[in-house]
Write a protein that holds these residues in place. Structure first.
Motif, PDB file in Angstrom:
ATOM      1  N   THR A  29       0.722  20.193  31.533  1.00 50.27           N
ATOM      2  CA  THR A  29       0.296  19.988  30.315  1.00 50.27           C
ATOM      3  C   THR A  29      -1.260  19.727  30.347  1.00 50.27           C
ATOM      4  OG1 THR A  29       0.714  17.525  30.551  1.00 50.27           O
ATOM      5  CG2 THR A  29       2.396  18.825  29.635  1.00 50.27           C
ATOM      6  N   ASN A 110       8.149  17.632  22.874  1.00 51.98           N
ATOM      7  CA  ASN A 110       8.109  17.697  24.537  1.00 51.98           C
ATOM      8  C   ASN A 110       6.984  18.846  24.637  1.00 51.98           C
ATOM      9  OD1 ASN A 110       8.381  18.107  27.228  1.00 51.98           O
ATOM     10  ND2 ASN A 110      10.288  17.192  26.935  1.00 51.98           N
ATOM     11  N   LYS A 111       5.751  18.289  25.054  1.00 48.83           N
ATOM     12  CA  LYS A 111       4.556  19.277  25.263  1.00 48.83           C
ATOM     13  C   LYS A 111       4.904  19.751  26.691  1.00 48.83           C
ATOM     14  CE  LYS A 111       2.458  18.072  21.733  1.00 48.83           C
ATOM     15  NZ  LYS A 111       2.420  18.986  20.704  1.00 48.83           N
ATOM     16  N   GLU A 112       5.522  19.213  27.690  1.00 45.40           N
ATOM     17  CA  GLU A 112       5.839  20.027  28.996  1.00 45.40           C
ATOM     18  C   GLU A 112       6.972  21.153  28.499  1.00 45.40           C
ATOM     19  OE1 GLU A 112       6.610  17.068  32.076  1.00 45.40           O
ATOM     20  OE2 GLU A 112       6.301  15.668  30.579  1.00 45.40           O
ATOM     21  N   GLN A 114       7.146  23.086  26.079  1.00 36.01           N
ATOM     22  CA  GLN A 114       6.396  24.048  25.336  1.00 36.01           C
ATOM     23  C   GLN A 114       5.604  24.854  26.528  1.00 36.01           C
ATOM     24  OE1 GLN A 114       4.034  22.251  22.413  1.00 36.01           O
ATOM     25  NE2 GLN A 114       5.630  21.160  21.625  1.00 36.01           N
ATOM     26  N   LYS A 115       4.830  24.140  27.477  1.00 37.08           N
ATOM     27  CA  LYS A 115       4.356  24.825  28.691  1.00 37.08           C
ATOM     28  C   LYS A 115       5.123  25.552  29.454  1.00 37.08           C
ATOM     29  CE  LYS A 115       0.153  23.113  27.958  1.00 37.08           C
ATOM     30  NZ  LYS A 115      -1.122  23.879  27.838  1.00 37.08           N
ATOM     31  N   SER A 177       1.906  24.065  17.765  1.00 37.61           N
ATOM     32  CA  SER A 177       1.262  22.888  18.672  1.00 37.61           C
ATOM     33  C   SER A 177      -0.361  23.507  18.996  1.00 37.61           C
ATOM     34  CB  SER A 177       2.146  22.770  19.953  1.00 37.61           C
ATOM     35  OG  SER A 177       1.619  22.264  20.832  1.00 37.61           O
TER      36      SER A 177
END
Length: 221
Positions: A29, A110-112, A114-115, A177
């Motif tokens: 992230t 959940n930014k993870e 998205q990555k 995001s």
């Protein structure tokens, strides 16, 4: 004393494994997938890098385990579906509507995740291919259990509609995001905007189930 020692060893192992998994998430992230190097992961975790081989069998095993903890659809496997006990009589309508809305919120928060989505379309990697294969396997179980008996020869169209919806929801979350929150005049970062999208999901699923039912089935009803 020996039992306590064994229990303590198991707890230490689980803590160390979690430190590695957390380190993968932090690096992903903050620095991106290109920065996922074994020495950097071990340094971030504060655990000897040899333990990556001991616990996970190597870097690929670590990434495999991390992906299983983060991807939404990989976790919707046959065992989890059985726990939910979906209504089979409606052709999976209520189940898939709830899953799509839940996935929409999961990726947004959940930014993870998205990555991982960005990573999966940015470079070929065995771990990512394995994750995608597991997604498809789980999806196929759901289709065969609930949707195929309902839509029959229209199943190809149904799959395509779901593919467009899922891809669109992924994109809207990543878009909001990264570079902007307004898409087609809807602010994806506001409760009102996201509520509109969820209502649209329900509308699209409703229309799909109303219009793709084979004519003979409609006559029988």
């Amino acid at each position: 004393m020996e039992r306590k020692s064994a229990a303590g060893s198991i707890r230490n192992k689980e803590r160390s494994k979690q430190k590695f998994l957390d380190a993968v998430g932090k690096i992903l992230t903050t620095k991106g997938f290109a920065a996922l190097k074994i020495n950097d992961i071990a340094a971030m975790a504060g655990v000897d890098k040899k333990m990556i081989y001991t616990y996970f069998g190597g870097m690929d095993g670590l990434i495999d385990e991390y992906l299983r903890t983060q991807d939404y659809w990989v976790r919707v496997n046959s065992q989890e579906v059985e726990k939910i006990q979906p209504n089979l009589e409606d052709g999976g309508k209520s189940f898939i509507e709830a899953m799509l809305i839940s996935q929409f919120d999961y990726v947004y928060n959940n930014k993870e995740a998205q990555k991982l989505l960005l990573w999966s379309i940015s470079e070929p990697r065995k771990s990512l291919k394995k994750m995608i294969d597991e997604q498809e396997q789980n999806g196929e179980y759901i289709f065969e259990l609930m949707m195929t008996p309902h839509f029959k020869e229209k199943m190809g169209i149904y799959r395509s509609i779901l593919a467009i919806i899922v891809a669109g929801l992924y994109y809207l979350n990543m878009y909001s995001s990264l570079n902007g929150s307004i898409f087609c005049g809807i602010d994806m970062n506001t409760p009102e905007g996201r509520s509109h999208v969820k209502k649209a999901i329900s509308f699209l699923i409703e229309q799909t189930y109303e219009n793709l039912i084979p004519e003979q089935d409609q006559t029988e009803k």
